[in-house]
Write an enzyme that holds these catalytic residues in place. Structure first.
Site, PDB file in Angstrom:
ATOM      1  N   ARG A   1       5.902 -16.929  18.065  1.00  0.00           N
ATOM      2  CA  ARG A   1       5.006 -15.773  18.098  1.00  0.00           C
ATOM      3  C   ARG A   1       3.890 -16.067  19.079  1.00  0.00           C
ATOM      4  NH1 ARG A   1       8.509 -13.016  16.286  1.00  0.00           N
ATOM      5  NH2 ARG A   1       8.710 -12.316  14.120  1.00  0.00           N
TER       6      ARG A   1
ATOM      7  N   HIS B   1       9.651  -9.996  25.125  1.00  0.00           N
ATOM      8  CA  HIS B   1      10.096 -10.143  23.728  1.00  0.00           C
ATOM      9  C   HIS B   1      11.554  -9.706  23.568  1.00  0.00           C
ATOM     10  CE1 HIS B   1       8.474 -10.505  19.357  1.00  0.00           C
ATOM     11  NE2 HIS B   1       9.766 -10.806  19.410  1.00  0.00           N
TER      12      HIS B   1
END
Lengths: 276, 276
Positions: A191, A239
């Protein structure tokens, strides 16, 4: 939702904070992905309702593909060959043997272990690190904060696949980078909040780290004017390392819906205290 | 060489044509690599002297790394993501499932089979093609010229790992490309003479092929003014996919030297009629 009382199962990704307390009869809250930090950070979430997440073979496979590519791209110096080709330059560049270069996987859960084993099967020298002990028959495994430096010392390419918890937030910082050999490379597919962005830029600019491949960011989409886009030692991807596959994930989500409404034990339940 | 009569073993790579007939007492001629086309094309070579080649685990591994990277680079669209990143563009791009995309390996000898199995182990849908039947327990295998089109029809990414023989020269031509699905991709790690260069440019410019990754060329180093360097759908690397590893190759070369001087059967002997 016309009748909040009728809702028994919530399936969430980046839900608006506070929305979950509107449903008094929830029997289960499911993340749409492998991560649950968006659920744990919502302090209005009804604590008595169990949390589950998706453990998807496709998600693991996609992650292995992304990491394998990123590792080979750096290890085999394809970025340098691309720069040479722009100048019509024909030149062989030296690389170490595959057994010499150490790949370190931070996070040794469902995804981390899968990625580690795929890289090891292919011939790489892989180590894993996690907070607690884990089964690890195929690669060297370090655990606990007192073994973190030993793990970093033998890691030429660091892959972050940790869950995001208060303990792992900001773990990719100057202290961590300084424990890795000079010229080490970072791949962050955990993350964005695992990484202290300024510390990375400093480590790259000083030459201690040779480069970074980043797929996750504190703010997503990464703002257009963010310096990562144009930093010559940073590769940004939006992402895309791995996404939940609807066809395979829906099967386990339906299974948990049935189990929750029948009062049976859930699959892939999250340990809220541990954070994953 | 002061005394040509004393030379019993010749170790060659791109030797000057005609040089071998100067040594009347040769017992073995060894290629320094996996290929032997530089020896077979020398018609002054003494025909009664057996030829051997190097079959090196490191060479196979290096090839698997190069091909795995090239396949992932195309399949996961990392080239497109790099172009987007230059414009600070955050956009997800669709890709097929790994099981859907067909990888076709031309040449199913020591190296081709190794590469095919590594890709299959990783999750890719792999087929192999070769002239004759071969053991192929882990992937689909086509053989013979009458099965060549069947093989090409299901190949989205074609990897050429053939030996160079009169039969395989120019095999990567318009006829071959036209049998592949629209949008297919070519990786040539065989030899430059497998490829008809103009046919590739035509197939790319028409949009039938979507791109090519080339490591070998008719003229090496690839001349600075060669159009491949700057073609936007071609990636050039300077014959670095895999190189013979001195530490491991020397062991089998010494073994063949001992066998040749003792008159024992050689290892990795080349079938001159077949060409590999």
């Amino acid at each position: 939702v016309d009748d909040p009382d009728a809702v028994e199962f919530a399936l969430c990704w980046d839900q608006p904070m506070g929305v979950l307390e509107r449903f008094p009869n929830l029997k289960c809250i499911s993340s749409l992905g492998a991560g649950v930090e968006h659920l744990l950070s919502d302090h209005t979430r009804p604590e008595e309702v169990p949390l589950v997440r998706v453990v998807d073979e496709h998600l693991k496979q996609g992650m292995a593909e992304y990491v394998m590519h990123g590792v080979l791209e750096h290890f085999r110096r394809f970025d340098d060959y691309r720069s040479q080709a722009k100048l019509s330059q024909w030149k062989y560049l030296k690389i170490p043997h595959i057994e010499v270069s150490g790949i370190g996987i931070m996070g040794f859960g469902e995804i981390g272990r899968f990625v580690a084993y795929r890289l090891a099967d292919f011939g790489f020298n892989v180590s894993g690190w996690s907070r607690g002990p884990k089964p690890a028959d195929q690669v060297r495994h370090f655990f606990g904060s007192d073994k973190f430096n030993d793990f970093l010392n033998c890691t030429d390419i660091l892959v972050c696949l940790l869950p995001l918890t208060p303990e792992t937030e900001n773990i990719l910082d100057t202290r961590t980078f300084n424990q890795m050999p000079k010229g080490a490379f970072l791949i962050n597919v955990g993350r964005g909040a695992h990484l202290v962005e300024d510390d990375l830029v400093k480590a790259l600019d000083s030459g201690h780290l040779s480069g970074a491949l980043l797929d996750v960011f504190r703010e997503e989409p990464l703002p257009e004017d963010h310096p990562f886009w144009s930093h010559e030692k940073i590769t940004v991807t939006p992402h895309i390392a791995s996404v939940t596959n609807a066809a395979t994930a829906s099967i386990q989500i339906i299974e948990n819906y049935r189990r929750a409404t029948d009062g049976r034990p859930l699959i892939h339940q999250v340990d809220v205290g541990r954070g994953y």
